[in-house]
Enzyme design. Structure first.
Site, short mmCIF file in Angstrom:
data_model
loop_
_atom_site.label_atom_id
_atom_site.label_comp_id
_atom_site.label_asym_id
_atom_site.label_seq_id
_atom_site.Cartn_x
_atom_site.Cartn_y
_atom_site.Cartn_z
N VAL A 11 -1.20 8.05 1.09
CA VAL A 11 0.08 8.27 0.41
C VAL A 11 0.03 9.55 -0.43
CG1 VAL A 11 1.78 7.28 -1.16
CG2 VAL A 11 0.56 5.79 0.43
N LYS A 102 1.74 -1.96 -6.28
CA LYS A 102 2.43 -3.26 -6.42
C LYS A 102 1.60 -4.28 -7.18
CE LYS A 102 0.53 -2.53 -2.28
NZ LYS A 102 0.69 -1.87 -1.02
N GLU A 126 9.46 2.52 -6.66
CA GLU A 126 10.12 2.23 -5.38
C GLU A 126 9.09 2.10 -4.25
OE1 GLU A 126 13.81 2.05 -4.69
OE2 GLU A 126 12.65 0.95 -3.21
N GLY A 131 7.32 0.18 1.36
CA GLY A 131 7.10 1.58 1.77
C GLY A 131 8.32 2.46 1.62
N ILE A 133 11.48 1.91 2.48
CA ILE A 133 12.82 1.29 2.37
C ILE A 133 13.26 1.32 0.91
CG2 ILE A 133 14.20 -0.77 2.80
CD1 ILE A 133 12.09 -1.71 4.79
N GLY A 184 -3.49 3.68 8.85
CA GLY A 184 -3.27 3.84 7.41
C GLY A 184 -2.28 2.85 6.83
N GLU A 187 -4.37 -2.21 3.25
CA GLU A 187 -4.96 -1.97 1.93
C GLU A 187 -6.44 -1.65 2.09
OE1 GLU A 187 -3.04 -2.13 -1.05
OE2 GLU A 187 -1.63 -2.06 0.60
N LYS A 202 4.64 -8.07 -3.82
CA LYS A 202 5.95 -7.45 -3.56
C LYS A 202 7.09 -8.44 -3.83
CE LYS A 202 3.93 -4.30 -0.19
NZ LYS A 202 3.51 -4.20 1.22
N GLY A 299 2.41 3.11 5.55
CA GLY A 299 2.11 4.42 6.14
C GLY A 299 2.41 5.52 5.14
N1 HSE Z 1 -0.90 -2.64 3.08
C1 HSE Z 1 0.51 -2.54 2.84
C2 HSE Z 1 1.24 -3.06 4.04
C3 HSE Z 1 0.87 -1.12 2.55
O1 HSE Z 1 0.62 -3.18 5.10
O2 HSE Z 1 2.42 -3.35 3.95
C4 HSE Z 1 2.27 -0.93 2.04
O3 HSE Z 1 2.48 -1.61 0.84
#
Ligand code: HSE
Length: 331
Positions: A11, A102, A126, A131, A133, A184, A187, A202, A299
């Protein structure tokens, strides 16, 4: 606006690339955003981004102490430790904070939001949920006139990728996970994805913005995707649906009920058709009805899009409460 970035993983690197690639566009849309300094665990490493001309700090906390920075972007991750220290120190030192973290926001977001509000600073996250959205903006602004009753969605790209590859291609769990890691999405410790903890973080943040309640991880029932077998997925397909790992929060007469679990979703529902690393969220408002959002939930590039949108909002002097209401009013 002068910024610093802590953390140069997928990121962080994508955020640097985006800021360079769209420098002109961002200037027209808000303000010139200049990266002054960066910090990451290892300096000497091949990265898909250009660090030329940027100051390097071995200690991320040094970014919070610099007097040539307006905003600190925290992309280190983790609820505790250096990420938490950096965000707190940045706010104490008068810097706005943008983060994709998060776990940090679910655990300490209310306290940090109080610090930010007292100092007249932004705490923006955000990128922490779904990601690319813009779901938090949608909740905070676009749906702000509604009383909300539920939020339900695919909030983890890694799990959705694994379930999609296992279901559509007959791939085994380990290979699908390895692919998600390679791209990618996962986590650093993918158990946070697979066992539902990332979805729970989340969901706790979404609930806070939707219902005006402080994030409460303890009250979320959490079940991950480890028990799901290829035959569960083919049975679901034979019954006209898919198995999806959903985060579900409802707010009604029974108060707030939150759960994370694999759920059979019939193909007639849009969530069933959200595949790969995409996320989808269904939000119910009393006047607007159902709103459905879909997009890349993980991603580097997609998440960087949300990081930079938060930076632009700060550049516009757009001050908003982190959780949509004053942090002290979150019960
Ligand atoms: N590891 C998280 C996922 C990354 O796969 O959604 C984005 O928060």
């Amino acid at each position: 606006m002068r910024i610093a970035i802590a953390g140069l993983g997928n990121v962080g690197a994508a955020t640097l690339r985006l800021l360079r690639a769209h420098a002109d566009l961002l200037k027209v849309r808000g303000q010139e955003i200049t990266v002054v300094a960066v910090s990451a665990r290892t300096k000497e490493k091949d990265r898909p981004c250009d660090l030329t001309g940027l100051a390097w700090e071995d200690d991320p906390l040094a970014l919070a102490a610099r007097n040539d920075i307006d905003v600190v972007v925290e992309l280190i991750g983790g609820a505790e430790g250096v990420a938490h220290d950096l965000v707190r120190a940045s706010l104490t030192n008068g810097k706005h904070v943008v983060t994709a973290n998060k776990a940090l926001i679910a655990a300490h977001g209310v306290d940090l939001a109080k610090n930010a509000e007292e100092a007249g600073l932004n705490l923006s996250f955000e990128a922490a949920v779904c990601g690319g959205i813009p779901v938090l903006k949608t909740l905070r602004e676009g749906m702000a006139a509604n009383r909300l009753s539920s939020v339900r969605g695919i909030l983890n790209g890694t799990c959705n990728y694994i379930l999609t590859r296992m279901g559509d291609e007959g791939m085994d769990f380990a290979t699908a996970l390895a692919e998600a890691q390679q791209q990618g999405y996962a986590e650093a410790d993918p158990t946070a994805d697979i066992d539902g903890g990332d979805t729970a973080n989340k969901l706790a943040i979404l609930s806070a913005l939707s219902f005006g309640l402080a994030p409460d991880l303890e009250s979320i029932f959490v079940e991950g995707i480890r028990p799901i077998t290829p035959s569960d997925l083919s049975d679901a397909a034979a019954r006209g649906g898919r198995i999806k790992l959903l985060g579900i929060a409802t707010h009604g007469e029974q108060g707030l009920v939150q759960r994370v679990q694999p759920v059979f979703v019939p193909l007639s529902e849009p969530l069933a058709r959200v595949g790969g690393a995409f996320n989808g969220i269904e939000i119910e408002g009393d006047f607007v009805g159902t709103v459905f959002l879909q997009g890349q939930g993980a991603g580097g590039n997609a998440t960087a899009s949300s990081v930079v949108a938060d930076l632009l909002a700060i550049a516009h002097n757009h001050h908003s409460f982190a959780f949509g209401v004053a942090a002290k009013s979150l019960a």
